[in-house]
Enzyme design. Structure first.
Site, PDB file in Angstrom:
ATOM      1  N   GLY A  23     -38.497   8.152 -72.473  1.00  0.00           N
ATOM      2  CA  GLY A  23     -38.070   7.402 -73.667  1.00  0.00           C
ATOM      3  C   GLY A  23     -36.979   6.398 -73.349  1.00  0.00           C
ATOM      4  N   GLU A 161     -26.374  14.614 -78.860  1.00  0.00           N
ATOM      5  CA  GLU A 161     -26.146  13.637 -77.796  1.00  0.00           C
ATOM      6  C   GLU A 161     -24.760  13.007 -77.883  1.00  0.00           C
ATOM      7  OE1 GLU A 161     -28.712  12.510 -75.338  1.00  0.00           O
ATOM      8  OE2 GLU A 161     -29.684  14.388 -75.879  1.00  0.00           O
ATOM      9  N   ARG A 193     -33.655  12.640 -79.723  1.00  0.00           N
ATOM     10  CA  ARG A 193     -32.700  13.498 -79.014  1.00  0.00           C
ATOM     11  C   ARG A 193     -31.579  14.034 -79.906  1.00  0.00           C
ATOM     12  NH1 ARG A 193     -32.470  10.097 -73.268  1.00  0.00           N
ATOM     13  NH2 ARG A 193     -30.592  11.295 -72.924  1.00  0.00           N
ATOM     14  N   HIS A 229     -30.984   6.236 -77.998  1.00  0.00           N
ATOM     15  CA  HIS A 229     -29.727   6.594 -78.680  1.00  0.00           C
ATOM     16  C   HIS A 229     -29.432   5.487 -79.681  1.00  0.00           C
ATOM     17  CE1 HIS A 229     -28.350   8.970 -74.888  1.00  0.00           C
ATOM     18  NE2 HIS A 229     -28.671   9.829 -75.829  1.00  0.00           N
ATOM     19  N   CYS A 346     -22.377   2.943 -73.034  1.00  0.00           N
ATOM     20  CA  CYS A 346     -22.751   4.295 -72.583  1.00  0.00           C
ATOM     21  C   CYS A 346     -21.700   4.868 -71.651  1.00  0.00           C
ATOM     22  CB  CYS A 346     -24.056   4.271 -71.789  1.00  0.00           C
ATOM     23  SG  CYS A 346     -25.466   3.684 -72.687  1.00  0.00           S
TER      24      CYS A 346
HETATM   25  O1  SUG Z   1     -29.453   9.971 -70.974  1.00  0.00           O
HETATM   26  N1  SUG Z   1     -30.008   7.868 -68.247  1.00  0.00           N
HETATM   27  C1  SUG Z   1     -29.194   8.237 -69.387  1.00  0.00           C
HETATM   28  C2  SUG Z   1     -28.609   7.006 -70.018  1.00  0.00           C
HETATM   29  C3  SUG Z   1     -27.611   7.360 -71.070  1.00  0.00           C
HETATM   30  C4  SUG Z   1     -27.184   6.197 -71.856  1.00  0.00           C
HETATM   31  N2  SUG Z   1     -26.210   6.586 -72.819  1.00  0.00           N
HETATM   32  C5  SUG Z   1     -26.059   6.040 -74.025  1.00  0.00           C
HETATM   33  N3  SUG Z   1     -26.985   5.303 -74.568  1.00  0.00           N
HETATM   34  N4  SUG Z   1     -25.002   6.340 -74.672  1.00  0.00           N
HETATM   35  C6  SUG Z   1     -30.003   9.020 -70.405  1.00  0.00           C
HETATM   36  O2  SUG Z   1     -31.166   8.679 -70.640  1.00  0.00           O
HETATM   37  C7  SUG Z   1     -31.279   8.326 -66.233  1.00  0.00           C
HETATM   38  C8  SUG Z   1     -31.268   9.262 -65.068  1.00  0.00           C
HETATM   39  C9  SUG Z   1     -32.465   9.161 -64.174  1.00  0.00           C
HETATM   40  O3  SUG Z   1     -33.498   8.688 -64.602  1.00  0.00           O
HETATM   41  O4  SUG Z   1     -32.369   9.611 -63.011  1.00  0.00           O
HETATM   42  C10 SUG Z   1     -30.430   8.802 -67.377  1.00  0.00           C
HETATM   43  O5  SUG Z   1     -30.134   9.975 -67.497  1.00  0.00           O
END
Ligand code: SUG
Length: 419
Positions: A23, A161, A193, A229, A346
């Site tokens: 996603g 989250e 999420r 998110h 983020c």
């Molecule tokens: O949870 N990416 C994170 C990005 C989080 C972004 N945070 C906010 N929008 N606040 C996630 O999807 C990718 C890790 C990987 O693919 O190895 C990851 O976890």
């Protein structure tokens, strides 16, 4: 004095592209690429220094222990059976501290303290391991119990989250705020999420006043377009909400509820015919830090990708020319994090507090930034290719890089993984 402090996650030495987040289109799109942990961490540090130079209070959290032996033990795995489990144990995802916790500043809470609830992040296995170590760090940084209350994560029956699905609007950071919890509903192509039940637990725990608390549904279309998110499609600061037209399931109802609770609210909506959801998500326009500068002006710290995007860039120019509440747009380069779906917003957790009440080991100044820079430059791997994930020699290098950072920050008590 109460002020907003942004706590960025220092990007850990195991930063890699394993495509773990369903996603999250950037994570999927860059799966299998070679990552550059040293460049990633220096980009993150440069963003922190940039904000510090603007006169803003800046803090940080250190990377969590990776590879995580506690996670592998709990799954009775030794790292050899399933490459995705191994990659999960190596993930540097705690860099995205907007997902560390939900924070309600003291003026919003029944007992007059700032409350923080760690996010359980249960929807993604690689993120679900974060919260116990996160809580440990929060309890050090915010140990002063006259001013802070740090809560364990919400039970894993409901996904939470953290601040990525929470916005706060107020006349000023130190005034009582309107807290807006944005949740998703399941049933779409991608997981929702944030569950409303978890948001309600957080609001009750923090003792928020019902008349200053909103629960708003995220537009399922935004989740389907890769808005995993809310902070990928909306951001708020003080009296301003900056949102995409398609951010919320019921935009008019949401704006009306905000204006009822906060008549001085200014809502800047970006229309879909100027910036499509796809453009917004690709450029991460809304994953910006909307900040009040010491001059009182508001600035939007956007990823370079947003300023460089033809339609998004020209929309931003038009916004600046229009004399709206956002007076400056400042691009930053966080490309290594962006390729995993993590923009400037983020990478930070906002905490409104008196900096004097926070453990100074988590607060940044220019001298400390230089020390962090030196450790990253000397110890962080230059690159990690997917076939190196799981390598014992690289694991050892990652562990000693983190230990060196902890030592320079006088945080060696975080060296041992939780048992
Ligand atoms: O949870 N990416 C994170 C990005 C989080 C972004 N945070 C906010 N929008 N606040 C996630 O999807 C990718 C890790 C990987 O693919 O190895 C990851 O976890």
């Amino acid at each position: 004095m109460l002020t907003e402090i942004n706590f960025d996650g220092i990007i850990g030495p195991s930063h890699n592209y394993a495509g773990l987040s369903l996603g999250n289109l950037a994570s999927a799109g860059h799966a299998g690429e070679v990552s550059h942990p040293r460049a990633a961490a220096l980009q993150g540090l440069a963003k922190m220094r940039h904000n510090l130079a603007l006169g803003l209070a800046q803090g940080y959290f250190v990377p969590l222990p990776r590879p995580n032996p506690v996670f592998l033990d709990a799954l009775a795995a030794d790292g050899s059976e399933n490459p995705r489990l191994t990659a999960a144990a190596w993930s540097a995802s705690s860099m995205w501290t907007a997902n560390a916790a939900t924070v309600s500043p003291a003026p919003d809470c029944g007992d007059g303290r700032c409350h923080l609830t760690a996010a359980n992040l249960v929807t993604m296995p690689h993120r679900a391991q974060e919260w116990p170590d996160t809580v440990r760090q929060l309890r050090l940084a915010f140990a002063n119990s006259a001013h802070f209350a740090v809560h364990d994560a919400v039970l894993p029956c409901f996904g939470d989250e953290g601040a990525a699905n929470h916005m706060r609007m107020s006349a000023g950071h130190g005034a009582p705020g309107l807290e807006i919890f944005v949740y998703g509903t399941t049933g779409g192509a991608f997981p929702a999420r944030q569950h409303v039940e978890a948001s309600r637990v957080v609001a009750r725990r923090h003792g928020l006043a019902p008349e200053r608390t909103l629960f708003v549904e995220q537009n399922p279309e935004a989740i389907a377009a890769g808005g995993f998110h809310n902070d990928v499609v909306a951001v708020a600061n003080e009296r301003v909400l900056f949102a995409h037209e398609l951010a919320f399931a019921d935009p008019d109802g949401t704006y009306a509820a905000i204006r009822r609770a906060m008549p001085e609210a200014e809502i800047v909506v970006v229309p879909a015919d100027a910036v499509s959801l796809a453009d917004a998500i690709k450029s991460y326009l809304f994953n910006a830090q909307l900040l009040t500068l010491p001059s009182g002006e508001m600035a939007l710290i956007v990823p370079s990708e947003a300023a460089e995007h033809p339609r998004v860039g020209s929309w931003l120019e038009g916004m600046l020319a229009s004399n709206g509440p956002i007076r400056r747009v400042l691009p930053v380069d966080v490309r290594q994090s962006m390729a995993n779906g993590g923009g400037p917003a983020c990478l930070r957790l906002r905490v409104v507090a008196d900096p004097a009440m926070v453990d100074p080991r988590f607060l940044l100044d220019q001298a400390k930034a230089e020390r962090i820079d030196a450790v990253i430059t000397a110890m962080w791997p230059e690159s990690i290719s997917p076939d190196e994930i799981g390598s014992p020699a690289l694991a050892e290098r990652i562990v000693s890089a983190r230990s060196a950072l902890l030592e320079t920050l006088d945080l060696s008590e975080l060296a041992q993984p939780l048992s």
